[in-house]
Enzyme design. Structure first.
Site, short mmCIF file in Angstrom:
data_model
loop_
_atom_site.label_atom_id
_atom_site.label_comp_id
_atom_site.label_asym_id
_atom_site.label_seq_id
_atom_site.Cartn_x
_atom_site.Cartn_y
_atom_site.Cartn_z
N GLN A 58 0.84 -1.19 0.00
CA GLN A 58 0.00 0.00 0.00
C GLN A 58 0.88 1.25 0.00
OE1 GLN A 58 -3.39 -0.41 2.74
NE2 GLN A 58 -3.28 -2.60 2.44
N ASP A 59 1.11 1.87 1.17
CA ASP A 59 2.04 3.00 1.16
C ASP A 59 3.27 2.65 1.98
OD1 ASP A 59 0.77 3.23 3.62
OD2 ASP A 59 0.71 5.41 3.57
N PRO A 60 4.35 3.41 1.85
CA PRO A 60 5.60 3.06 2.53
C PRO A 60 5.47 3.11 4.05
CG PRO A 60 5.98 4.69 0.79
CD PRO A 60 4.50 4.60 0.99
N ASN A 127 -0.84 6.87 5.07
CA ASN A 127 -1.79 7.28 4.02
C ASN A 127 -1.82 8.78 3.77
OD1 ASN A 127 -2.77 4.57 3.55
ND2 ASN A 127 -3.90 4.76 5.48
#
Length: 218
Positions: A58-60, A127
């Site tokens: 998803q995101d880092p 996010n």
């Protein structure tokens, strides 16, 4: 086909100026991960022609010394994130590998594209870079892999990743899916799902060399 051509096609099709301007400001005024030079490391370490497997994140990670441009991977001296620890537990149960290092650069060099759907994040704010344009970019990356490659294994953990199935031609690629390796869900079907051996079985069935998921010096 090379990443440079794909990047050119994507940036010709879509206008990323607003995202570029946003990121310029973010990197100037906040702490953002990964470091600017590592944003595209997944593409640097896994040339388009080498892709055998795609693992979608998803995101880092948003803590210090963690994110370095590869989904699920952290820098060599970082603590093991819980999801990665569970990935390694399943790896040990699946094919007997015991990995000691928390970075996955050797997987990337083996042909595993470790792709987050959002490539940057503000420190401590998960996010925080959602919906600035990265999803458009990475959706196009997924479509390009699907369109221009054959017999790629897409490993999709959790609902957000599985929503990307619509971008993939399932008639010529292999989909392996389960719940996410997060501690919140791993016991509901990630453990025992055997994604690593399933990926290799598929690759061998289509005449490709399997991935060395075990520890490597790379």
């Amino acid at each position: 086909m090379e990443w440079s051509q794909i990047f050119h096609d994507i940036t010709t099709k879509h206008d990323f100026k607003a995202m570029h301007d946003f990121l310029e400001k973010e990197y100037s005024t906040a702490i953002v991960y990964p470091d600017r030079e590592n944003i595209y490391q997944a593409f640097d370490l896994t040339p388009f022609e080498n892709i055998k497997v795609v693992i979608l994140g998803q995101d880092p990670y948003h803590g210090p010394n963690q994110a370095h441009g590869l989904a699920f991977s952290v820098q060599p001296n970082a603590k093991f994130p819980p999801s990665l620890r569970n990935m390694y537990k399943e790896l040990a149960d699946d094919i007997g590998c015991v990995r000691q290092t928390p970075h996955l650069q050797d997987w990337a060099r083996e042909g595993v594209l470790l792709l987050n759907t959002v490539l940057t994040v503000r420190q401590g704010e998960a996010n925080s870079h959602r919906d600035i344009g990265w999803e458009t970019f990475t959706d196009e990356i997924i479509k390009a892999v699907s369109d221009y490659k054959e017999h790629v294994v897409f490993i999709l953990w959790g609902k957000p990743a599985q929503q990307k199935i619509k971008l993939i031609d399932t008639s010529k690629h292999c989909i392996i899916k389960s719940v996410h390796p997060s501690p919140l869900s791993a016991y509901r079907g990630f453990f025992g799902s055997k994604p690593y051996s399933k990926a290799n079985a598929y690759l061998e069935s289509v005449g490709k060399l399997p991935i060395n998921w075990c520890e490597s010096e790379a």
